[in-house]
Design a protein around this motif. Structure first.
Motif, PDB file in Angstrom:
ATOM      1  N   UNK A  45       2.905   9.717   3.140  1.00 56.19           N
ATOM      2  CA  UNK A  45       2.702   8.389   3.723  1.00 56.19           C
ATOM      3  C   UNK A  45       1.560   7.657   3.040  1.00 56.19           C
ATOM      4  N   UNK A  46       0.415   8.308   2.896  1.00 53.11           N
ATOM      5  CA  UNK A  46      -0.737   7.600   2.329  1.00 53.11           C
ATOM      6  C   UNK A  46      -0.537   7.235   0.861  1.00 53.11           C
ATOM      7  N   UNK A  47       0.111   8.080   0.076  1.00 51.54           N
ATOM      8  CA  UNK A  47       0.350   7.713  -1.320  1.00 51.54           C
ATOM      9  C   UNK A  47       1.295   6.520  -1.401  1.00 51.54           C
ATOM     10  N   UNK A  48       2.283   6.459  -0.521  1.00 50.99           N
ATOM     11  CA  UNK A  48       3.189   5.306  -0.480  1.00 50.99           C
ATOM     12  C   UNK A  48       2.420   4.034  -0.131  1.00 50.99           C
ATOM     13  N   UNK A  49       1.559   4.104   0.891  1.00 48.99           N
ATOM     14  CA  UNK A  49       0.793   2.925   1.306  1.00 48.99           C
ATOM     15  C   UNK A  49      -0.159   2.467   0.211  1.00 48.99           C
ATOM     16  N   UNK A  51       0.159   3.043  -3.093  1.00 51.84           N
ATOM     17  CA  UNK A  51       0.971   2.539  -4.202  1.00 51.84           C
ATOM     18  C   UNK A  51       1.472   1.123  -3.949  1.00 51.84           C
ATOM     19  N   UNK A  52       1.803   0.825  -2.705  1.00 55.35           N
ATOM     20  CA  UNK A  52       2.330  -0.504  -2.380  1.00 55.35           C
ATOM     21  C   UNK A  52       1.244  -1.515  -2.006  1.00 55.35           C
ATOM     22  N   UNK A  53      -0.020  -1.140  -2.182  1.00 56.04           N
ATOM     23  CA  UNK A  53      -1.120  -2.072  -1.955  1.00 56.04           C
ATOM     24  C   UNK A  53      -1.445  -2.333  -0.500  1.00 56.04           C
ATOM     25  N   UNK A  54      -1.017  -1.449   0.388  1.00 55.56           N
ATOM     26  CA  UNK A  54      -1.247  -1.646   1.820  1.00 55.56           C
ATOM     27  C   UNK A  54      -2.449  -0.867   2.342  1.00 55.56           C
ATOM     28  N   UNK A  55      -3.017   0.014   1.525  1.00 55.37           N
ATOM     29  CA  UNK A  55      -4.143   0.837   1.953  1.00 55.37           C
ATOM     30  C   UNK A  55      -5.093   1.011   0.774  1.00 55.37           C
ATOM     31  N   UNK A  56      -6.354   0.648   0.994  1.00 55.57           N
ATOM     32  CA  UNK A  56      -7.411   0.856  -0.003  1.00 55.57           C
ATOM     33  C   UNK A  56      -8.393   1.846   0.605  1.00 55.57           C
ATOM     34  N   UNK A  57      -8.290   3.105   0.190  1.00 54.70           N
ATOM     35  CA  UNK A  57      -9.091   4.153   0.825  1.00 54.70           C
ATOM     36  C   UNK A  57     -10.574   4.074   0.475  1.00 54.70           C
ATOM     37  N   UNK A  58     -10.927   3.321  -0.560  1.00 53.33           N
ATOM     38  CA  UNK A  58     -12.337   3.237  -0.970  1.00 53.33           C
ATOM     39  C   UNK A  58     -13.039   1.985  -0.467  1.00 53.33           C
ATOM     40  N   UNK A  59     -12.368   0.844  -0.524  1.00 54.45           N
ATOM     41  CA  UNK A  59     -13.023  -0.430  -0.202  1.00 54.45           C
ATOM     42  C   UNK A  59     -12.399  -1.170   0.978  1.00 54.45           C
ATOM     43  N   UNK A  60     -11.257  -0.722   1.445  1.00 53.41           N
ATOM     44  CA  UNK A  60     -10.557  -1.444   2.503  1.00 53.41           C
ATOM     45  C   UNK A  60     -11.312  -1.445   3.821  1.00 53.41           C
ATOM     46  N   UNK A  61     -11.152  -2.519   4.574  1.00 51.99           N
ATOM     47  CA  UNK A  61     -11.822  -2.613   5.874  1.00 51.99           C
ATOM     48  C   UNK A  61     -11.017  -1.955   6.985  1.00 51.99           C
TER      49      UNK A  61
END
Length: 144
Positions: A45-49, A51-61
């Motif tokens: 799930x997380x790799x899909x998110x 890859x599709x620009x829906x999750x930024x694990x480093x900078x996302x809010x």
């Protein structure tokens, strides 16, 4: 007690991710240890998110917390095999998503294991639930 679930077919899943088993995934019984399946759920799930620009694990809010998880096992998987993880969304609320994942031996029509986890999406700083961001909502809609 409820009836035992039956394995799903691959046609019920919207997206697939390949996962290569590792030597370390096998346990002393010669098949993949049950805890590894949960890591595969998360990875798929997380790799899909990401890859599709829906999750930024480093900078996302916005980040996702797992609040529920479950798995049923039907057939053993073992190293060396390529696993095909099927992903779909069963339900999405304003801040939560129930992802369903089925793990298939490469080319198999029925799942060797299947389960789900529920993510609640929260603000990284406050860790309070937030409305699903548009990019995430778009990916979720494509998985229904």
């Amino acid at each position: 007690m409820s009836a035992r679930p039956t394995p799903h077919s691959r046609s019920g899943y919207r997206s697939f991710r390949n996962i290569q088993t590792r030597w370390a995934d096998n346990d002393m019984y010669g098949h993949v240890n049950n805890v590894v399946y949960y890591a595969w759920f998360d990875t798929a799930v997380n790799s899909l998110l990401i890859e599709r620009g829906a999750l930024d694990i480093h900078e996302g809010t916005t980040i996702g917390f797992v609040v529920e998880t479950q798995c049923n096992y039907f057939a053993p998987l073992a190293f060396p095999q390529t696993i095909e993880a099927g992903i779909r969304v069963a339900h999405a609320g304003s801040s939560s998503v129930r992802y369903e994942i089925a793990l298939f031996a490469q080319g198999a029509e029925t799942a060797a294991a299947q389960g789900h986890f529920v993510h609640v999406y929260v603000d990284r700083a406050t860790q309070r639930p937030v409305k699903l961001p548009p990019a995430l909502q778009a990916v979720i809609d494509s998985l229904k």
